[in-house]
Scaffold this motif. Structure first.
Motif, PDB file in Angstrom:
ATOM      1  N   ILE A  29       3.465   2.475  10.469  1.00 22.26           N
ATOM      2  CA  ILE A  29       3.424   3.561   9.498  1.00 22.26           C
ATOM      3  C   ILE A  29       4.509   4.563   9.835  1.00 22.26           C
ATOM      4  N   THR A  52       8.155   4.949   4.818  1.00 22.87           N
ATOM      5  CA  THR A  52       7.773   3.575   4.482  1.00 22.87           C
ATOM      6  C   THR A  52       6.772   3.047   5.499  1.00 22.87           C
ATOM      7  N   SER A  53       5.817   2.257   5.026  1.00 23.59           N
ATOM      8  CA  SER A  53       4.859   1.601   5.916  1.00 23.59           C
ATOM      9  C   SER A  53       4.953   0.099   5.726  1.00 23.59           C
ATOM     10  N   THR A  63       5.475  -4.223   2.389  1.00 26.87           N
ATOM     11  CA  THR A  63       6.191  -2.979   2.697  1.00 26.87           C
ATOM     12  C   THR A  63       5.946  -2.041   1.537  1.00 26.87           C
ATOM     13  N   MET A  64       5.527  -0.814   1.841  1.00 29.23           N
ATOM     14  CA  MET A  64       5.172   0.146   0.800  1.00 29.23           C
ATOM     15  C   MET A  64       5.744   1.520   1.095  1.00 29.23           C
ATOM     16  N   ASN A  70       5.591   5.552   1.165  1.00 23.21           N
ATOM     17  CA  ASN A  70       4.503   6.473   1.455  1.00 23.21           C
ATOM     18  C   ASN A  70       4.446   7.666   0.509  1.00 23.21           C
ATOM     19  N   LEU A  76       1.206   9.817  -0.855  1.00 23.95           N
ATOM     20  CA  LEU A  76       0.020   9.537  -0.048  1.00 23.95           C
ATOM     21  C   LEU A  76      -0.295  10.720   0.870  1.00 23.95           C
ATOM     22  N   PRO A 119      -1.807   8.535   6.925  1.00 24.53           N
ATOM     23  CA  PRO A 119      -1.963   7.147   7.352  1.00 24.53           C
ATOM     24  C   PRO A 119      -3.208   6.459   6.783  1.00 24.53           C
ATOM     25  N   ALA A 136      -2.529   5.298   3.312  1.00 28.03           N
ATOM     26  CA  ALA A 136      -1.621   4.148   3.291  1.00 28.03           C
ATOM     27  C   ALA A 136      -2.380   2.862   3.616  1.00 28.03           C
ATOM     28  N   ARG A 163      -4.668   1.896   0.693  1.00 30.62           N
ATOM     29  CA  ARG A 163      -3.918   1.304  -0.416  1.00 30.62           C
ATOM     30  C   ARG A 163      -3.595  -0.163  -0.109  1.00 30.62           C
ATOM     31  N   TYR A 164      -3.125  -0.445   1.100  1.00 27.99           N
ATOM     32  CA  TYR A 164      -2.813  -1.826   1.467  1.00 27.99           C
ATOM     33  C   TYR A 164      -4.063  -2.710   1.381  1.00 27.99           C
TER      34      TYR A 164
END
Length: 80
Positions: free
Chosen positions: A16, A20-21, A37-38, A40, A43, A46, A49, A52-53
């Motif tokens: 994280i 980008t995470s 890869t997402m 941030n 958001l 952490p 994030a 969401r994943y």
């Protein structure tokens, strides 16, 4: 008797960063699966994030390993 780690079938792997995470979950063979890869932006932190994943992949890991980027100042780390 096996270790706890040997009994885990699914572990969340997360890097994280500030913008980008990167996420994955270990599969049955211990290799990363569901790699994503997402960004941030938008958001709250952490936990958002990760949520969401997990929501997008519909995986339910038993444990997690997190690498989190944050400024270090003294004995405490503040996650923003």
């Amino acid at each position: 008797m096996g270790s706890v780690a040997s009994k885990l079938t699914s572990v969340l792997l997360a890097d994280i960063g500030g913008t980008t995470s990167r996420f994955a979950v270990t599969g049955a063979a211990g290799r990363p699966e569901h790699i994503a890869t997402m960004a941030n932006n938008g958001l709250s932190g952490p936990a958002a994030a990760i949520a969401r994943y997990l929501g997008q992949t519909d995986v339910r890991p038993q444990a997690g390993v997190l690498a989190v980027a944050a400024p270090v100042g003294g004995d405490e780390i503040v996650l923003t």
